[in-house]
Scaffold this motif. Structure first.
Motif, mmCIF file in Angstrom:
data_model
loop_
_atom_site.group_PDB
_atom_site.id
_atom_site.type_symbol
_atom_site.label_atom_id
_atom_site.label_comp_id
_atom_site.label_asym_id
_atom_site.label_seq_id
_atom_site.Cartn_x
_atom_site.Cartn_y
_atom_site.Cartn_z
ATOM 1 N N UNK A 105 24.303 40.471 49.765
ATOM 2 C CA UNK A 105 24.533 41.714 49.013
ATOM 3 C C UNK A 105 25.349 42.760 49.778
ATOM 4 N N UNK A 106 25.743 42.436 51.023
ATOM 5 C CA UNK A 106 26.563 43.376 51.809
ATOM 6 C C UNK A 106 27.956 43.465 51.187
ATOM 7 N N UNK A 107 28.407 44.694 50.941
ATOM 8 C CA UNK A 107 29.741 44.858 50.343
ATOM 9 C C UNK A 107 30.833 44.642 51.395
ATOM 10 N N UNK A 108 32.028 44.383 50.908
ATOM 11 C CA UNK A 108 33.160 44.188 51.825
ATOM 12 C C UNK A 108 33.412 45.447 52.641
ATOM 13 N N UNK A 109 33.302 46.603 52.004
ATOM 14 C CA UNK A 109 33.514 47.873 52.709
ATOM 15 C C UNK A 109 32.509 48.035 53.847
ATOM 16 N N UNK A 110 31.243 47.735 53.560
ATOM 17 C CA UNK A 110 30.216 47.845 54.602
ATOM 18 C C UNK A 110 30.478 46.868 55.741
ATOM 19 N N UNK A 111 30.902 45.651 55.384
ATOM 20 C CA UNK A 111 31.167 44.628 56.395
ATOM 21 C C UNK A 111 32.333 45.032 57.304
ATOM 22 N N UNK A 112 33.430 45.479 56.675
ATOM 23 C CA UNK A 112 34.624 45.853 57.452
ATOM 24 C C UNK A 112 34.327 47.051 58.352
ATOM 25 N N UNK A 113 33.669 48.082 57.784
ATOM 26 C CA UNK A 113 33.364 49.282 58.586
ATOM 27 C C UNK A 113 32.384 48.964 59.712
ATOM 28 N N UNK A 241 42.080 48.415 55.236
ATOM 29 C CA UNK A 241 42.207 48.178 53.790
ATOM 30 C C UNK A 241 42.730 46.763 53.527
ATOM 31 N N UNK A 242 43.758 46.350 54.257
ATOM 32 C CA UNK A 242 44.315 44.997 54.092
ATOM 33 C C UNK A 242 43.258 43.947 54.455
ATOM 34 N N UNK A 243 42.489 44.228 55.514
ATOM 35 C CA UNK A 243 41.396 43.317 55.889
ATOM 36 C C UNK A 243 40.400 43.182 54.739
ATOM 37 N N UNK A 244 40.056 44.309 54.115
ATOM 38 C CA UNK A 244 39.133 44.280 52.988
ATOM 39 C C UNK A 244 39.673 43.476 51.814
ATOM 40 N N UNK A 245 40.969 43.623 51.553
ATOM 41 C CA UNK A 245 41.597 42.868 50.456
ATOM 42 C C UNK A 245 41.532 41.364 50.741
ATOM 43 N N UNK A 246 41.793 40.998 51.985
ATOM 44 C CA UNK A 246 41.742 39.576 52.372
ATOM 45 C C UNK A 246 40.318 39.026 52.221
ATOM 46 N N UNK A 247 39.341 39.775 52.690
ATOM 47 C CA UNK A 247 37.948 39.323 52.589
ATOM 48 C C UNK A 247 37.501 39.242 51.133
ATOM 49 N N UNK A 249 39.396 38.611 48.571
ATOM 50 C CA UNK A 249 40.014 37.423 47.966
ATOM 51 C C UNK A 249 39.285 36.151 48.407
ATOM 52 N N UNK A 250 38.827 36.142 49.665
ATOM 53 C CA UNK A 250 38.096 34.971 50.159
ATOM 54 C C UNK A 250 36.700 34.890 49.537
ATOM 55 N N UNK A 251 36.116 36.022 49.212
ATOM 56 C CA UNK A 251 34.781 36.019 48.596
ATOM 57 C C UNK A 251 34.824 35.378 47.203
ATOM 58 N N UNK A 252 35.919 35.595 46.489
ATOM 59 C CA UNK A 252 36.012 35.092 45.115
ATOM 60 C C UNK A 252 36.497 33.665 45.036
ATOM 61 N N UNK A 253 36.840 33.059 46.187
ATOM 62 C CA UNK A 253 37.306 31.668 46.160
ATOM 63 C C UNK A 253 36.142 30.713 45.898
#
Length: 253
Positions: A105-113, A241-247, A249-253
């Motif tokens: 349940x950790x969001x991408x924003x929380x993970x990246x930050x 931000x780019x890191x978040x976009x990449x993650x 996209x990988x989450x939805x694969x």
């Protein structure tokens, strides 16, 4: 915010549970210590010569020792900061825990930050240890503390920009060595860009605006320019931000 701080704490603890924090910290302190000693000897020799020939008040200890030291420490970042960030996401992929993170349940924003702040906390601790250098100067002399404090601020902003690029590179691969090399290559490109700023041509002026090192030099002179601070914050934000976009996209694969 609690989740971000929990990830930050976990990352910081993982650095000290592995050799990375000790190797990187020792390398950083040894290199900065060697250059501090060289500039200190240079200052003392020139002060002695100036006194022998009846020179005036002599050289500025802050500009003679700390300013070139900050510049060299910034250069060390090309090598050291990718070593700090190489494991952040690449290791998760290698160990197979990345899938768990992506389905948690950790969001991408929380993970990246959380990952970014963990690396930034380690760098902050290392920079605090280098505070021994201005402390030595304060005991035996009277350095101008203003440029020293702004130099540390600039160095931390520079480090955060480099760490954000390193985190981005770590998101692209599961191999930590590849992540470190990618980060090093990106940072070297920005370092080379600094030489282009000397040109009077249009691309030289463009390089002056984009150069990450050119802006750092102002901090070492005791100057805090709001545009420079905004540049570093924007630089780090864009890489994250780019890191978040990449993650994402990988989450939805």
């Amino acid at each position: 915010m609690r989740t971000v701080l929990a990830i930050t704490k976990k990352e910081l603890e993982s650095y000290f549970a592995s050799p990375i924090a000790y190797v990187v910290g020792t390398l950083f302190l040894v290199l900065s210590g060697v250059f501090f000693y060289i500039y200190l000897i240079f200052y003392l020799q020139n002060a002695q010569m100036s006194g022998a020939y009846g020179g005036g008040e002599g050289m500025d200890v802050t500009q003679t020792i700390m300013r070139p030291l900050f510049s060299n420490v910034g250069f060390f970042g090309l090598i050291i900061f990718p070593l700090i960030t190489m494991k952040l996401l690449a290791e998760e992929k290698k160990l197979g825990t990345y899938e768990l993170l992506m389905t948690s349940p950790v969001s991408i924003l929380q993970l990246v930050l959380g990952k970014f702040l963990g690396a930034a906390s380690l760098v902050l601790l290392i920079l605090l240890l280098t505070g021994i250098y201005p402390l030595v100067l304060s005991i035996y002399g009277n350095p101008d503390l203003g440029p020293i404090l702004t130099g540390y601020l600039g160095l931390f902003l520079l480090a955060c920009s480099f760490l954000a690029v390193g985190l981005l590179c770590s998101s692209l691969t599961e191999n930590q060595i590849v992540a470190a090399v990618l980060g090093f290559v990106f940072l070297v490109i920005f370092w080379i860009l600094n030489f282009v700023t000397r040109s009077e041509a249009w691309y030289g002026k463009l390089a002056q605006y984009a150069s990450i090192y050119q802006r750092f030099d102002d901090f070492t002179q005791g100057v805090i320019n709001a545009n420079d601070v905004f540049y570093y914050v924007s630089f780090a934000f864009f890489a994250l931000f780019v890191t978040g976009v990449i993650l994402q996209s990988q989450r939805w694969k």
